[in-house]
Design a protein around this motif. Structure first.
Motif, PDB file in Angstrom:
ATOM      1  N   ASN A  10       0.936  -1.133  -0.048  1.00  0.00           N
ATOM      2  CA  ASN A  10       0.065  -0.013   0.084  1.00  0.00           C
ATOM      3  C   ASN A  10       0.752   1.176  -0.030  1.00  0.00           C
ATOM      4  O   ASN A  10       0.418   2.175  -0.058  1.00  0.00           O
ATOM      5  CB  ASN A  10      -0.908   0.112   1.256  1.00  0.00           C
ATOM      6  N   ARG A  11       2.163   1.068  -0.014  1.00  0.00           N
ATOM      7  CA  ARG A  11       3.109   2.311  -0.192  1.00  0.00           C
ATOM      8  C   ARG A  11       2.589   3.382   1.007  1.00  0.00           C
ATOM      9  O   ARG A  11       2.660   4.360   0.902  1.00  0.00           O
ATOM     10  CB  ARG A  11       3.109   3.041  -1.314  1.00  0.00           C
ATOM     11  N   SER A  12       2.474   2.596   2.340  1.00  0.00           N
ATOM     12  CA  SER A  12       2.027   3.508   3.565  1.00  0.00           C
ATOM     13  C   SER A  12       3.279   4.310   3.991  1.00  0.00           C
ATOM     14  O   SER A  12       4.172   3.792   4.442  1.00  0.00           O
ATOM     15  CB  SER A  12       1.238   2.441   4.605  1.00  0.00           C
ATOM     16  N   VAL A  13       2.794   5.328   4.258  1.00  0.00           N
ATOM     17  CA  VAL A  13       3.603   6.176   5.200  1.00  0.00           C
ATOM     18  C   VAL A  13       2.709   7.141   6.193  1.00  0.00           C
ATOM     19  O   VAL A  13       1.712   7.818   5.985  1.00  0.00           O
ATOM     20  CB  VAL A  13       4.192   7.427   4.412  1.00  0.00           C
ATOM     21  N   SER A  14       3.205   7.039   7.580  1.00  0.00           N
ATOM     22  CA  SER A  14       2.428   7.575   8.615  1.00  0.00           C
ATOM     23  C   SER A  14       3.400   8.388   9.488  1.00  0.00           C
ATOM     24  O   SER A  14       4.612   7.469   9.887  1.00  0.00           O
ATOM     25  CB  SER A  14       1.902   6.426   9.563  1.00  0.00           C
ATOM     26  N   GLN A  15       2.986   9.770   9.712  1.00  0.00           N
ATOM     27  CA  GLN A  15       4.151  10.245  10.359  1.00  0.00           C
ATOM     28  C   GLN A  15       3.357  10.759  11.565  1.00  0.00           C
ATOM     29  O   GLN A  15       2.386  11.740  11.385  1.00  0.00           O
ATOM     30  CB  GLN A  15       4.662  11.547   9.727  1.00  0.00           C
ATOM     31  N   GLY A  16       3.718  10.383  12.751  1.00  0.00           N
ATOM     32  CA  GLY A  16       3.041  10.638  14.117  1.00  0.00           C
ATOM     33  C   GLY A  16       3.588  11.799  14.651  1.00  0.00           C
ATOM     34  O   GLY A  16       4.545  12.205  14.561  1.00  0.00           O
ATOM     35  N   GLN A  17       2.729  12.430  15.550  1.00  0.00           N
ATOM     36  CA  GLN A  17       3.180  13.368  16.250  1.00  0.00           C
ATOM     37  C   GLN A  17       2.161  13.267  17.809  1.00  0.00           C
ATOM     38  O   GLN A  17       1.006  13.423  17.682  1.00  0.00           O
ATOM     39  CB  GLN A  17       2.694  14.987  15.682  1.00  0.00           C
ATOM     40  N   VAL A  18       2.755  13.338  18.720  1.00  0.00           N
ATOM     41  CA  VAL A  18       2.002  13.129  20.018  1.00  0.00           C
ATOM     42  C   VAL A  18       1.748  14.570  20.554  1.00  0.00           C
ATOM     43  O   VAL A  18       2.589  15.582  20.602  1.00  0.00           O
ATOM     44  CB  VAL A  18       3.310  12.604  21.289  1.00  0.00           C
ATOM     45  N   LEU A  19       0.413  14.857  20.777  1.00  0.00           N
ATOM     46  CA  LEU A  19       0.080  16.142  21.069  1.00  0.00           C
ATOM     47  C   LEU A  19      -0.055  16.163  22.693  1.00  0.00           C
ATOM     48  O   LEU A  19       0.248  17.268  23.207  1.00  0.00           O
ATOM     49  CB  LEU A  19      -1.515  16.107  20.764  1.00  0.00           C
ATOM     50  N   ASN A  33      -1.039   6.580   1.388  1.00  0.00           N
ATOM     51  CA  ASN A  33      -0.796   5.381   1.020  1.00  0.00           C
ATOM     52  C   ASN A  33      -1.540   5.168  -0.331  1.00  0.00           C
ATOM     53  O   ASN A  33      -1.980   6.284  -1.090  1.00  0.00           O
ATOM     54  CB  ASN A  33      -1.578   4.289   1.825  1.00  0.00           C
ATOM     55  N   THR A  34      -1.570   4.216  -1.155  1.00  0.00           N
ATOM     56  CA  THR A  34      -2.130   4.243  -2.436  1.00  0.00           C
ATOM     57  C   THR A  34      -3.493   4.618  -2.427  1.00  0.00           C
ATOM     58  O   THR A  34      -4.133   5.201  -3.502  1.00  0.00           O
ATOM     59  CB  THR A  34      -2.071   2.676  -3.024  1.00  0.00           C
ATOM     60  N   ALA A  35      -4.274   4.169  -1.381  1.00  0.00           N
ATOM     61  CA  ALA A  35      -5.960   4.652  -1.623  1.00  0.00           C
ATOM     62  C   ALA A  35      -6.061   6.187  -1.143  1.00  0.00           C
ATOM     63  O   ALA A  35      -7.025   6.858  -1.312  1.00  0.00           O
ATOM     64  CB  ALA A  35      -6.539   3.937  -0.364  1.00  0.00           C
ATOM     65  N   ALA A  36      -4.962   6.686  -0.455  1.00  0.00           N
ATOM     66  CA  ALA A  36      -5.080   8.195  -0.066  1.00  0.00           C
ATOM     67  C   ALA A  36      -3.721   8.899  -0.324  1.00  0.00           C
ATOM     68  O   ALA A  36      -2.984   9.389   0.706  1.00  0.00           O
ATOM     69  CB  ALA A  36      -5.315   8.221   1.489  1.00  0.00           C
ATOM     70  N   PRO A  37      -3.420   9.014  -1.749  1.00  0.00           N
ATOM     71  CA  PRO A  37      -2.186   9.848  -1.825  1.00  0.00           C
ATOM     72  C   PRO A  37      -1.664  11.348  -1.575  1.00  0.00           C
ATOM     73  O   PRO A  37      -0.669  11.564  -1.116  1.00  0.00           O
ATOM     74  CB  PRO A  37      -2.201   9.638  -3.281  1.00  0.00           C
ATOM     75  N   GLU A  38      -2.758  11.884  -1.224  1.00  0.00           N
ATOM     76  CA  GLU A  38      -2.928  13.210  -0.638  1.00  0.00           C
ATOM     77  C   GLU A  38      -2.722  13.300   0.950  1.00  0.00           C
ATOM     78  O   GLU A  38      -2.294  14.361   1.589  1.00  0.00           O
ATOM     79  CB  GLU A  38      -4.220  13.906  -1.040  1.00  0.00           C
ATOM     80  N   GLY A  39      -3.137  12.251   1.497  1.00  0.00           N
ATOM     81  CA  GLY A  39      -2.968  12.118   2.794  1.00  0.00           C
ATOM     82  C   GLY A  39      -4.165  12.279   3.464  1.00  0.00           C
ATOM     83  O   GLY A  39      -5.133  13.106   2.997  1.00  0.00           O
ATOM     84  N   GLN A  40      -4.442  11.528   4.670  1.00  0.00           N
ATOM     85  CA  GLN A  40      -5.260  11.492   5.901  1.00  0.00           C
ATOM     86  C   GLN A  40      -4.905  11.890   7.169  1.00  0.00           C
ATOM     87  O   GLN A  40      -3.613  11.405   7.390  1.00  0.00           O
ATOM     88  CB  GLN A  40      -6.069  10.111   5.786  1.00  0.00           C
ATOM     89  N   ALA A  41      -5.559  12.839   7.763  1.00  0.00           N
ATOM     90  CA  ALA A  41      -5.202  12.897   9.399  1.00  0.00           C
ATOM     91  C   ALA A  41      -5.960  11.951  10.107  1.00  0.00           C
ATOM     92  O   ALA A  41      -7.318  11.658   9.698  1.00  0.00           O
ATOM     93  CB  ALA A  41      -5.520  14.266   9.577  1.00  0.00           C
ATOM     94  N   ARG A  42      -5.182  11.246  11.012  1.00  0.00           N
ATOM     95  CA  ARG A  42      -5.781  10.463  12.036  1.00  0.00           C
ATOM     96  C   ARG A  42      -5.449  11.018  13.284  1.00  0.00           C
ATOM     97  O   ARG A  42      -4.322  11.454  13.490  1.00  0.00           O
ATOM     98  CB  ARG A  42      -5.295   8.892  11.605  1.00  0.00           C
ATOM     99  N   THR A  43      -6.379  10.798  14.341  1.00  0.00           N
ATOM    100  CA  THR A  43      -6.199  11.330  15.661  1.00  0.00           C
ATOM    101  C   THR A  43      -6.198   9.760  16.652  1.00  0.00           C
ATOM    102  O   THR A  43      -7.397   8.994  16.283  1.00  0.00           O
ATOM    103  CB  THR A  43      -7.029  12.193  16.134  1.00  0.00           C
ATOM    104  N   TYR A  44      -5.448   9.428  17.347  1.00  0.00           N
ATOM    105  CA  TYR A  44      -5.384   8.402  18.169  1.00  0.00           C
ATOM    106  C   TYR A  44      -5.372   8.611  19.448  1.00  0.00           C
ATOM    107  O   TYR A  44      -4.602   9.686  19.949  1.00  0.00           O
ATOM    108  CB  TYR A  44      -3.878   7.452  17.791  1.00  0.00           C
TER     109      TYR A  44
END
Length: 162
Positions: A96-105, A129-140
């Motif tokens: 999926n060519r996934s790249v995730s760049q996290g940041q602790v808030l 990733n291949t499904a979201a090439p522009e990127g998606q913000a996620r909160t964990y």
């Protein structure tokens, strides 16, 4: 001054000196305990923040290194489970060519003692990733359980919470 007065004065001075010494020792020990507790608190938070950052920052181009960072800060069942899934995740992340760049808030300790701690962490991650090439913000929102092993705080469990 009579002998009785001198003895009374001497006893008073000795008593005052003893009480001052006891109070000074007690306050010194209390201060040392507070410093130790504050250092432990800082160490727990630093370990939890790093673990959450490692867990939310994974890149298919160097997934072996990134997953290795997660495992270096892990122990127990969490380490076993993550290690068992690494080869499957490596393929999935690469595919999926996934790249995730996290940041602790933010991070806060729920409970801690000399050997264990529970920390809640809020982290954001920008995922492409291949499904979201522009990127998606996620909160964990993560609950991390940590244990002290050989002088290091290691993550023993990660749970996604509300």
């Amino acid at each position: 001054m009579t002998g009785a007065r001198r003895r009374l004065l001497s006893v008073g001075l000795v008593t005052a000196t003893a009480l001052t010494t006891v109070l000074s020792v007690w306050l010194g020990l209390r201060l040392a305990d507070e410093r130790e507790a504050e250092q432990r608190r800082q160490d727990v938070l630093a370990a939890a923040r790093q673990s959450a950052l490692n867990f939310t920052s994974l890149d298919y181009r160097h997934y072996d290194r990134d997953s290795g960072n997660v495992l270096k800060g892990a122990t127990g069942d969490f380490k076993k489970q993550f290690a068992a899934q690494t080869s499957q995740l490596t393929k999935l992340v690469a595919q999926n060519r996934s790249v995730s760049q996290g940041q602790v808030l933010d991070a806060g300790i729920v409970r801690s003692d000399e050997r264990s701690a529970r920390v809640l962490v809020v982290a954001d991650s920008e995922v492409t990733n291949t499904a979201a090439p522009e990127g998606q913000a996620r909160t964990y929102r993560l609950q991390l359980d940590l244990v002290r092993v050989d002088g290091r705080w290691l993550t023993s469990d990660v749970t996604f919470v509300g």
